[in-house]
Design an enzyme around this catalytic site. Structure first.
Site, PDB file in Angstrom:
ATOM      1  N   ASP A 192       0.766  -1.250  -0.031  1.00  0.00           N
ATOM      2  CA  ASP A 192       0.139  -0.013  -0.090  1.00  0.00           C
ATOM      3  C   ASP A 192       0.893   1.015   0.054  1.00  0.00           C
ATOM      4  O   ASP A 192       2.008   1.250   0.090  1.00  0.00           O
ATOM      5  CB  ASP A 192      -0.969  -0.050   1.184  1.00  0.00           C
ATOM      6  CG  ASP A 192      -2.210   0.801   0.786  1.00  0.00           C
ATOM      7  OD1 ASP A 192      -2.227   1.725  -0.016  1.00  0.00           O
ATOM      8  OD2 ASP A 192      -3.081   0.694   1.548  1.00  0.00           O
TER       9      ASP A 192
ATOM     10  N   GLU B 124      -9.760   7.014   5.118  1.00  0.00           N
ATOM     11  CA  GLU B 124      -8.734   6.682   6.056  1.00  0.00           C
ATOM     12  C   GLU B 124      -7.824   7.630   7.004  1.00  0.00           C
ATOM     13  O   GLU B 124      -7.737   8.681   6.131  1.00  0.00           O
ATOM     14  CB  GLU B 124      -7.585   5.560   5.303  1.00  0.00           C
ATOM     15  CG  GLU B 124      -6.939   6.386   4.252  1.00  0.00           C
ATOM     16  CD  GLU B 124      -6.178   5.341   3.274  1.00  0.00           C
ATOM     17  OE1 GLU B 124      -5.208   4.805   3.840  1.00  0.00           O
ATOM     18  OE2 GLU B 124      -6.896   5.196   2.142  1.00  0.00           O
TER      19      GLU B 124
END
Length: 831
Positions: free
Chosen positions: A313, A509
């Site tokens: 990620d 997020e």
């Protein structure tokens, strides 16, 4: 004394981390999976290519760079394996980029990657299309996963995946970073809306249908065909189970629990042929997943048989112990194949080359990674070197068929919690007042990952073809009833009924994490509208826009009907479909949605406890009324709805982002109050600029720069005054986690305001003159100092304000008021 206190404060802010011990691993607790059989001709082609590649080419294939930092020329020079566009990243930085603009850039990258002497391997472009092709103007945005979870319809999820793939493919992109198959287990987590349910079985039921919808059925002629894209199962593993719901935190579970709660959907996705898996930012019992060889190699690639590529990620490798964003041998050895290094990819390229030449990374590991990357590209048809525009099968972005599908998904996702006296569905002949801040806000109804990463900095004009809830309601009653609209619930003519749209503002997020689920404290203006209409005796239908279950007892008490709409996306007419009867008065659609998560009975009831001793929720998983089902919800307790912080509570104003009810703003003489949003905000006269940057995780901090052209300020303000008197009584201090990047050349004021001109200030210039440069430290000030100087801490509206007329640059990552911290504060005062 001041120097000593500052040093002590810095030392006190350093806390060594310690990993929890783990039991002996047991790979047999994980499901053994049989993925679709490999194609021998593809395997032979991959081996042939691999044997012809140089080390430099192989390392290039292992890098994924962001389009803002890697041009087509870079792709050609370094023979990069992949590029991505992050949330809020567009061709040429143009938010209004057309489908043709996206396609032209895809062609340019492809041409660059194939214009290489010798072995040339087409580049693979990936994107976060998590609820439709959400980065592209005019695309259809579907309900976020939490809403799809409420439908319980796996076939619908598969159809949405297929529609999303066709829109992504129409822009020349071949890879989607979806589905998220996280099992959200604490509603404070800012990514709860990316989870289908708290129930692992529900997520398992959706994993394979989504993968097959996006990629096509493995083994069929349609697999990764002209309208299909690669799918990604993410984030491996345990991202939804972190302690306290902290994004990128630590999942503290036994291996059996990790496998049985968070791992089963991966088995189904792998069996369905998912080609890529993305690693989680989180840790398992103290060890970061990006460096976890056992879970990535022994479990995922070994026990579970995954033969596709594993991608990191965004800068996730930088969180591994001993690593940086541009250098992480442990992540390579752990089993990551493709490295998402958005900006520092050139340094990563050089560092990985050097590591291989030193012998720190064996060639067998490099070959395994590149073999997997080539295998996925071959299966996707990329190695045939056809440019993206020549592979587009249809111009499907924003099509009417996709809008109809999304509208259906909205209808089926709505959950009816209350329907006093069968108020719903409404007659189309009614005089309707539409109120609330969410009623005419497509950005708010779409949530995060909508054109921009956090879903902010958008207006309705940024969503051509979309329909707000207000527009949907107006169209529904056109020619029969009447609609009046006001945000605050005021009206010119008394309505028959009010539809009030309330809820959360957009987030993604990190910045979406919450301390509690108390919606009345986070959005007091919403409750004020409901109170006003209730006192006027007007029947109220409340529509809640939310990415998670919330404690809304006060709002439920003031509503005759209450509908959870989740984050429905661009098709607001789907909500109107459910609120109104047909033209002939019959029921048009019945409510089918059922809660995919338990609904909290208390503000802090955020954790999913999977035992019989779990506290009873207000509504259980699976609850939802049918149309025509009258409900009598007794008056619910409203404890905590407007509580002031207790003497023992830490009041957080900023943590990765502003914490509700606090909002970050800046200003100068051109305008003293301007909201800060997105990656960069500048005051009217350009005196002060706030930008987002990374300390530990993506955009968790803000850099504030004063250019010295006049007085500028940055501040955290609440819409309603906050009673913080208990904090002073508890000998609290204002604590700012700060990075000083340049010293001030003029006085710097730190203020707490109680409705300007009520307030008090402290001169922090002397502290900043001796504080360490380019080192994070905690600056703490005794709240007694502010009270002594005239601040009324029972009615604070600005909890922190920093102002100067000079030049100054500093970073801020946390602002909080901490009980008992006055004694060791850098600046102390006597009462």
């Amino acid at each position: 004394m001041l120097r000593t206190s500052l040093l002590l404060a810095i030392l006190a802010s350093v806390c060594p981390a310690s990993a929890l011990s783990q039991a002996t691993p047991d790979v047999n607790v994980w499901p053994a999976v049989r993925p679709p059989a490999a194609n021998p001709s593809i395997e032979q082609r991959v081996e042939t290519l691999l044997s012809q590649m140089t080390l430099e080419q192989k390392v290039g294939q292992m890098i994924q760079a962001e389009i803002k930092s890697a041009s087509p020329a870079d792709v050609r020079k370094y023979q990069l394996g992949s590029v991505l566009n992050g949330g809020g990243s567009f061709p040429q930085g143009n938010k209004q980029a057309s489908v043709q603009d996206w396609l032209a850039l895809a062609d340019a990258y492809h041409a660059a990657s194939t214009a290489v002497a010798g072995v040339s391997i087409p580049v693979l472009w990936g994107t976060d299309a998590v609820h439709g092709h959400n980065n592209v103007r005019g695309a259809v945005l579907y309900p976020h996963n939490i809403g799809l979870g409420a439908t319980g319809d796996a076939d619908l999820v598969s159809a949405i995946a297929a529609a999303t793939a066709s829109e992504v493919k129409a822009t020349g992109i071949d890879w989607v970073f979806a589905p998220t198959i996280a099992v959200a287990s604490d509603f404070r987590w800012g990514r709860t809306y990316e989870s289908y349910s708290e129930d692992p079985a529900r997520i398992r039921a959706f994993a394979a249908p989504f993968v097959s919808g996006m990629q096509g059925k493995a083994g069929s002629a349609d697999f990764l065909g002209p309208t299909r894209t690669l799918a990604t199962a993410k984030h491996f593993i345990g991202d939804g189970g972190t302690a306290g719901g902290v994004d990128q935190g630590d999942t503290q579970l036994s291996e059996a629990e990790l496998a049985n709660v968070h791992g089963l959907a991966y088995a189904d996705a792998i069996a369905a042929g998912v080609q890529t898996v993305m690693v989680s930012f989180s840790s398992w019992n103290g060890k970061k997943m990006h460096g976890h060889r056992y879970l990535l190699t022994d479990v995922l690639k070994g026990r579970m048989g995954f033969d596709g590529l594993v991608v990191s990620d965004w800068n996730g490798i930088g969180q591994v112990s001993g690593c940086a964003n541009a250098d992480c041998v442990p992540a390579v050895l752990a089993g990551i194949d493709l490295f998402m290094v958005p900006e520092e990819w050139k340094a990563f390229h050089g560092n990985l080359l050097a590591a291989v030449k030193r012998g720190d990374v064996p060639m067998a590991r490099i070959d395994d990674a590149v073999r997997r990357i080539l295998r996925v590209k071959a299966r996707a048809g990329l190695l045939d070197s056809v440019k993206p525009s020549a592979r587009v099968a249809e111009a499907s972005v924003g099509s009417e068929a996709h809008r109809a599908l999304a509208r259906r998904a909205v209808r089926e996702s709505l959950v009816l919690l209350k329907n006093q006296g069968n108020l719903l569905p409404l007659s189309k002949t009614a005089k309707v007042l539409v109120a609330g801040a969410g009623a005419d806000d497509i950005s708010r109804q779409s949530g995060g990952w909508s054109l921009t990463w956090q879903g902010t900095e958008n207006t309705n004009a940024d969503f051509p073809g979309a329909t707000s809830l207000l527009a949907g309601i107006t169209a529904a009653v056109k020619g029969q009833g009447q609609v009046e609209y006001s945000v605050d619930g005021s009206y010119r003519s008394r309505p028959d009924v009010a539809v009030v749209v309330i809820g959360e503002t957009p987030y993604a997020e990190g910045q979406g994490d919450r301390r509690d689920l108390n919606q009345a404290l986070a959005q007091p203006a919403d409750l004020a509208v409901l109170k006003k209409l209730k006192s006027d005796g007007i029947p109220v239908v409340t529509v809640l826009l939310t990415g998670r279950p919330l404690w809304v007892n006060p709002e439920l008490n003031r509503s005759d009907a209450f509908v959870v709409a989740w984050l429905p996306g661009t098709e607001g007419s789907g909500v109107a479909d459910m609120l109104f009867r047909s033209n002939d008065g019959s029921v048009a659609y019945s409510f089918k949605g059922r809660l995919p998560f338990r609904w909290p009975a208390e503000p802090m009831q955020a954790q999913v406890i999977r035992t019989a001793s779990a506290p009873a929720p207000l509504f259980p998983v699976g609850y939802g009324l049918d149309t025509g089902s009258a409900s009598t919800v007794l008056a619910l307790p409203e404890f905590g709805a407007a509580d002031k912080p207790s003497a023992l509570s830490e009041v957080v104003l900023f943590e990765r982002g502003p914490v509700a009810p606090w909002r970050l703003s800046l200003g100068d003489k051109g305008g003293w109050s301007q909201p800060v949003s997105g990656g960069m905000t500048q005051s009217a006269n350009g005196t002060v600029t706030v930008t987002s940057f990374d300390r530990k995780i993506q955009e968790d901090s803000r850099r504030v720069v004063w250019n010295g052209s006049g007085i500028g300020q940055v501040f955290l303000q609440a819409a309603q005054k906050q009673d913080l008197s208990a904090m002073k009584a508890a000998q609290g201090a204002l604590v700012i986690d700060m990075l000083l990047e340049s010293r001030p050349n003029k006085p710097v004021e730190l203020r707490i305001d109680c409705g300007y001109p009520c307030g008090a200030k402290a001169n922090i210039s002397e502290v900043l003159k001796i504080a360490p440069l380019n080192t994070w430290f905690s600056l703490s000030l005794d709240l007694q100092c502010f009270e002594n100087a005239g601040a009324d801490l029972s009615k604070v509206d600005s909890g922190m304000l920093i102002a100067t007329g000079g030049k100054l640059s500093l970073g801020i990552t946390g602002v909080r008021m901490v009980p008992g911290a006055a004694e060791k504060a850098v600046i102390r005062c006597k009462g």
